[in-house]
Design a protein around this motif. Sequence first.
Motif, short mmCIF file in Angstrom:
data_model
loop_
_atom_site.label_atom_id
_atom_site.label_comp_id
_atom_site.label_asym_id
_atom_site.label_seq_id
_atom_site.Cartn_x
_atom_site.Cartn_y
_atom_site.Cartn_z
N VAL A 72 -2.75 0.27 -4.15
CA VAL A 72 -2.36 -1.07 -3.71
C VAL A 72 -1.82 -1.81 -4.91
N LYS A 105 -11.01 0.15 -6.66
CA LYS A 105 -10.52 -0.22 -5.34
C LYS A 105 -10.40 -1.74 -5.23
N GLU A 164 -9.36 -6.00 0.56
CA GLU A 164 -8.21 -6.08 1.47
C GLU A 164 -7.42 -7.35 1.19
N GLN A 209 0.49 5.68 0.19
CA GLN A 209 -0.31 6.90 0.24
C GLN A 209 0.27 7.90 -0.76
N LYS A 213 0.84 -1.19 0.00
CA LYS A 213 0.00 0.00 0.00
C LYS A 213 0.89 1.25 0.00
N GLU A 260 -4.97 6.30 -2.08
CA GLU A 260 -4.14 5.16 -1.68
C GLU A 260 -4.06 4.19 -2.86
#
Length: 704
Positions: free
Chosen positions: A397, A444, A447, A257, A255, A395
Amino acid sequence: MQLVIAEKPSVAQQIASVIGAEERKDGYMEGSGSIVSWCVGHLVELAQPDAYSDAWKKWTYESLPMIPENWQHEVKRDTAAQYKVLRELMHDTRVDSVVCATDAGREGELIFRLVYEMAGCNKPMKRLWISSMEESAIRDGFANLKPGSDYDCLYQSALCRQRADWLVGLNGTRLFTVLYGGKVLKVGRVQTPTLGMLVERETQIMNFRKEQYFMAHILCGGVDAATGRINSRAEAETVAGACKNGQAVVTSAAKEQKSIAPPKLYDLTTLQRDANRLFGFTAKQTLEYVQSLYEKKLATYPRTDSQYLSDDMEQTAKSVIEAIFGSILFQEDVMFNPNIKRVLNSKKVTDHHAIIPTMEIAKADLSTLPEPERKILSLVANRLLCATGEKHLYETVKAELSCGGHTFHASGKSVTHNGWKDFEDAFKRAFKTIEEKESTEEKKLPELTEGQTFENMQTKISEHYTTPPKHYTEDSLLSAMERAGAEDMGDNVERKGLGTPATRADIIEKLVKDGFVKREKKQMLPTEDGMKLITVLPDVVKSPKLTADWENALTLVAKGEYSMQEFMGGIEDMVRDLVQTYHSVSEEQKSMFGGGAQGINAGTALGKCPKCGGDVVKGKFGAYCKNKCGMNVGRAMGAVLSDSQIKSMLEGKKTLVKGLKGKKGTYDAYLIPEGIEDYSYTKDGKEIRGSQYKVRLEFPKRKK
């Protein structure tokens, strides 16, 4: 009494109303110790080659290069009346000083100075230098008039620009037109390298060969992970087969930022680019709209290359932002604490600060603005909000998965704080912009953690093709013009690129008008003649790097860091080398533009041109002078002449022409040529000039 000279009548009227010159006269206004008058664009221009010598009247290789020892200027015919008004005012005994109030930039300086010098004025000169037409800005400007001599270097830079364009444009155009013997091949100091970039991109697209490739995918837990490029379908199917119903392991999940800083304020070029991308406006249209807003006191000076405000404008920016929220320009209900200091930097403000709205938007009825102007004003206002807004945070990933001995990649993105993009999104919703959306926007990801496993893999194969470079749009072409040569220049270079923010729109329009570029929807495409022209021209006249170097040198001349003599010496040497190097082409090359044995020389000779002595020949679109001297050989008294009538007129004979138009209808008359005369008229805002037969009329005797 002071004489104030503005660039346009509309600007002169605003200045006059502020300083109290309310009494209208013929070509000027007067009152309160001031006379206010105006130019109408360029009243004085460089003389054409035939003003220098008889040899330069003819389009021949032997007459090249044309490099004047003493440069001559002439008054433009269609605005000679206003020049006469200014000359008389400059010599009026009541006038003891002159204020240059033309646009505060290089061309504005040139427009005024040429009139001042042509009129032989030697009265003290001062300079009004303002960035807004608001009453407060005009009053402040007159309270702080600068000595005219402070801008001598700017004037020298403007003269260099004008003379360099004359030398490169006229010598290059005549040289290659004469060599190739066909249509006029226009060469320009800035327009030719701009055309060169378009042709280079078109060549890349034409030579592009698309290649097919494949990617194998695994689908698990809401994740679509793919391999890299695989060149054959069979190989991709093997990879997918090895993974089907198998187990996948997350080997890494990183991840990060990230943030996108607010954009800078608008200079003219970035405003033109966004207006083209969002609304489809051409660069010229955008300049016209923002110039109109400037003259209506609603926006600051548009011809700027700065994207910052000066350090002393913090309170001004705050007040303008409040005015934006209080006007019809912005209707979103948001809490906003602008970061004004982000847009303040006096060191990065050149002649003028960035374009922003003025406080007048709080008082004006903006609903009465034409729609295009309202769109541009809203765009400028929205940019001030974006530029002083908060960072856009998100963010990312990046995950790597292993399955069946193969590696797959997945990436995702999620916004954590929209920041300044709130304003951008609101603007796009309000105006339903035409911007094409990116289809590759990342979604997105769920997780993911390292070591996580997924069972019973589903697989698929996707088919892809490599894509060619994109055609230039006006947006991307303006960007390319702005950045031309930048990679070869250091960060300390004052100005990079082709042309200036003020001239790029006209360069693009000129290429379209001359038939070398065409617009197809939003794309800018070189025509066949444009492609041919670039193939025959040498690098020295089509190199973006060289022209960008010249533009930087002009900026250094304006700052007094490079002499006018050095700059002009370099241009003159280049022109001499060009003529010496390119002196002949083959017959095969001549035929590229309709010249050679099959082209211009194949026309039937009808006689000698009465203006320059060149051959008058019959071409595809009628008779014309091969020397392209501007003589209209195919018409007289408004009538189109037949070949035999043209031949007769060229021989100086009395020629019967029927059907001439008069106030009471048509009539027949003998035309007796008695030399030639010049003519000029304005069409679509452009001056058309040429020469025609000067004739005496003799009427046929009526039959009894």
